[in-house]
Design a protein around this motif. Structure first.
Motif, short mmCIF file in Angstrom:
data_model
loop_
_atom_site.label_atom_id
_atom_site.label_comp_id
_atom_site.label_asym_id
_atom_site.label_seq_id
_atom_site.Cartn_x
_atom_site.Cartn_y
_atom_site.Cartn_z
N GLN A 166 0.81 -1.22 0.00
CA GLN A 166 0.00 0.00 0.00
C GLN A 166 0.85 1.28 0.00
OE1 GLN A 166 -3.64 0.38 0.30
NE2 GLN A 166 -3.54 -1.70 -0.49
N HIS A 167 2.16 1.13 0.03
CA HIS A 167 3.02 2.30 0.19
C HIS A 167 2.95 3.26 -0.98
CE1 HIS A 167 5.89 1.33 3.75
NE2 HIS A 167 4.67 0.93 3.99
N ALA A 168 2.89 2.74 -2.18
CA ALA A 168 2.86 3.63 -3.34
C ALA A 168 1.61 4.50 -3.32
CB ALA A 168 2.92 2.81 -4.63
N LEU A 169 0.46 3.91 -3.05
CA LEU A 169 -0.78 4.68 -2.98
C LEU A 169 -0.77 5.64 -1.81
CD1 LEU A 169 -3.67 5.25 -3.92
CD2 LEU A 169 -4.42 3.33 -2.49
N ALA A 170 -0.31 5.17 -0.66
CA ALA A 170 -0.27 6.04 0.52
C ALA A 170 0.66 7.23 0.29
CB ALA A 170 0.18 5.24 1.74
N ALA A 171 1.79 7.00 -0.36
CA ALA A 171 2.71 8.09 -0.65
C ALA A 171 2.07 9.11 -1.58
CB ALA A 171 3.99 7.55 -1.26
N GLU A 172 1.33 8.62 -2.56
CA GLU A 172 0.65 9.53 -3.50
C GLU A 172 -0.40 10.38 -2.80
OE1 GLU A 172 -2.45 9.17 -7.28
OE2 GLU A 172 -1.24 7.44 -6.70
N LEU A 173 -1.16 9.78 -1.90
CA LEU A 173 -2.28 10.48 -1.27
C LEU A 173 -1.87 11.31 -0.06
CD1 LEU A 173 -5.05 7.74 -1.50
CD2 LEU A 173 -4.70 9.71 -2.99
N CYS A 174 -0.79 10.92 0.60
CA CYS A 174 -0.34 11.64 1.80
C CYS A 174 0.68 12.73 1.49
CB CYS A 174 0.27 10.67 2.80
SG CYS A 174 -0.86 9.45 3.47
N GLY A 175 1.45 12.57 0.44
CA GLY A 175 2.47 13.56 0.11
C GLY A 175 3.83 13.19 0.67
N ALA A 176 4.83 13.90 0.19
CA ALA A 176 6.22 13.54 0.48
C ALA A 176 6.63 13.77 1.92
CB ALA A 176 7.15 14.34 -0.44
N LYS A 177 5.91 14.62 2.65
CA LYS A 177 6.30 14.92 4.04
C LYS A 177 5.92 13.84 5.03
CE LYS A 177 6.31 19.97 3.69
NZ LYS A 177 5.77 21.23 4.26
N VAL A 178 5.06 12.91 4.63
CA VAL A 178 4.60 11.86 5.54
C VAL A 178 5.52 10.65 5.41
CG1 VAL A 178 2.71 10.27 6.07
CG2 VAL A 178 2.22 12.67 5.50
N GLU A 179 6.06 10.21 6.54
CA GLU A 179 6.92 9.02 6.57
C GLU A 179 6.05 7.77 6.55
OE1 GLU A 179 9.99 6.67 9.60
OE2 GLU A 179 8.95 8.49 10.27
N LEU A 180 6.39 6.82 5.71
CA LEU A 180 5.69 5.55 5.66
C LEU A 180 6.48 4.49 6.41
CD1 LEU A 180 4.50 5.56 1.94
CD2 LEU A 180 3.18 6.16 3.98
N VAL A 181 5.80 3.80 7.31
CA VAL A 181 6.42 2.75 8.13
C VAL A 181 5.77 1.43 7.76
CG1 VAL A 181 6.76 1.88 10.46
CG2 VAL A 181 6.93 4.35 10.01
N GLU A 182 6.56 0.45 7.38
CA GLU A 182 6.00 -0.83 6.94
C GLU A 182 5.48 -1.63 8.13
OE1 GLU A 182 7.22 -4.91 4.54
OE2 GLU A 182 8.50 -3.12 4.36
N LEU A 183 4.17 -1.78 8.16
CA LEU A 183 3.52 -2.50 9.23
C LEU A 183 2.12 -2.88 8.75
CD1 LEU A 183 4.13 -3.30 12.22
CD2 LEU A 183 2.87 -1.27 12.90
N ALA A 184 1.75 -4.14 8.89
CA ALA A 184 0.44 -4.58 8.42
C ALA A 184 -0.68 -3.95 9.23
CB ALA A 184 0.35 -6.10 8.51
N THR A 185 -1.75 -3.55 8.55
CA THR A 185 -2.91 -2.95 9.21
C THR A 185 -4.19 -3.53 8.63
OG1 THR A 185 -3.03 -1.15 7.59
CG2 THR A 185 -1.71 -0.74 9.57
#
Length: 353
Positions: free
Chosen positions: A81-100
């Motif tokens: 889900q990281h690619a979509l989350a990065a697109e929708l949240c923007g570059a300032k939001v850090e993505l942490v790999e963890l199942a949800t």
């Protein structure tokens, strides 16, 4: 299960004492190191893949981007889900790999406590899907996953519950509802007094004020953060539903009566400022939460919903601005979150400095 819970408090309390530290949950308004959020990764919860599920993700991404303008934001999400989350949240939001499974970080993630020496620990309340009302196998591991990512101690609570079920003032006082804590779907066989002692131990509070809440009418069994919030010690914001004679309205009236007589950990009485809930709303969903009390206090800004009710939205913004003069009031269209049983506060969790 009750027998197992009875043993666990000694483990949690002794672990804290062994460190020779006193732990307490800081007020939300204290400075944050970051805000934690969680990505909704289960389409079935939202009726399957499609436009509505996508709009939920878009709404959460918009909130994350807004908060990231003022403080660091960490979004936990599975790798796919990281690619979509990065697109929708923007570059300032850090993505942490963890199942949800879902987005309710206030409930699935840890409640952070701070020691007298300034170190941070994460309290894990053993999320069980609000009493097994929703699939939560992955969300049950989020609190531990966040603690592991940060490399901080994880204090496993001896009772089950959620972060949205506790409202603390940072000065020794805890406010919460009986309906979600003294409930066999979370803490079978435990009395209110036993639950209170466990909460005092793990959150570092001295005085616990119980209000009734409402059982089995929403997925949370009446979390406190939908109706009553501390602005600061001795000052509480209440969401008001004028003329509401339902079970919710009666419980809320009883809560205000309890607060009128209560004293906090320092002997102060409570001033309560009520903000009327929105009524002429944009959303057409029957179960939309229209409470302005479910806001989030961030670094330099306060994030609150606007529901399309011009008069109510304006009054809420003015009132919250007056109560939080050191914060910029950011009103956002968060309908997709409030339509699904929670709000801005429910999808955020502060990590104190």
């Amino acid at each position: 299960m009750a027998a197992g819970l009875a043993v666990m408090p000694e483990i949690a309390i002794n672990a804290v004492r062994a460190d020779d530290l006193t732990w307490a949950a800081p007020a939300e308004a204290e400075p944050h190191a970051r805000t934690w959020m969680a990505w909704p990764s289960t389409p079935a919860i939202y009726g399957g893949s499609g436009a509505y599920y996508e709009s939920v993700q878009e709404t959460l991404g918009r909130l994350a981007a807004a908060i990231a303008e003022n403080e660091p934001v960490a979004m936990v999400a599975p790798a796919d889900q990281h690619a979509l989350a990065a697109e929708l949240c923007g570059a300032k939001v850090e993505l942490v790999e963890l199942a949800t499974d879902d987005m309710w970080m206030r409930d699935t993630g840890p409640v952070f406590v701070r020691s007298a020496k300034g170190s941070i620990a994460a309290v894990d309340f053993g999320f069980n899907g609000w009493g097994n009302k929703q699939a939560h196998a992955r969300d049950a591991e989020v609190a531990a996953g966040v603690a592991g990512h940060l490399g901080v101690p994880s204090h496993v609570a001896s009772i089950r519950g959620e972060g949205g079920g506790v409202e603390y003032d940072g000065d020794g006082t805890l406010l919460l509802t009986e309906s979600c804590w003294v409930n066999d779907n979370r803490n079978p066989g435990l009395s209110r007094a036993e639950i209170e002692e466990h909460l005092k131990s793990i959150l570092g509070v001295e005085t616990v004020i119980w209000v009734p809440g409402v059982r089995a009418k929403d997925i949370t069994d009446g979390h406190i953060d939908g109706s009553l919030r501390f602005v600061k010690p001795g000052l509480v914001v209440a969401s008001a539903w004028p003329g509401d004679t339902s079970e919710w309205g009666r419980a809320h009236a009883e809560s205000l009566a309890i607060l009128a007589k209560a004293r906090d950990a320092r002997g102060r009485g409570f001033e309560v400022i009520s903000i009327p809930a929105a009524t002429e709303v944009r959303s057409t969903r029957d179960d939309v939460l229209t409470s302005y009390a479910n806001y989030y206090v961030g670094n330099g800004a306060l994030y609150t919903p606007q529901f399309g009710d011009g008069k109510a939205d304006a009054l809420a913004k003015e009132t919250l601005g007056r109560l939080h003069p050191d914060r910029r009031i950011v009103q956002l269209d968060m309908d997709r979150i409030y339509e699904n049983g929670g709000g801005i506060h429910c999808v955020t969790q502060q990590q104190p400095l």
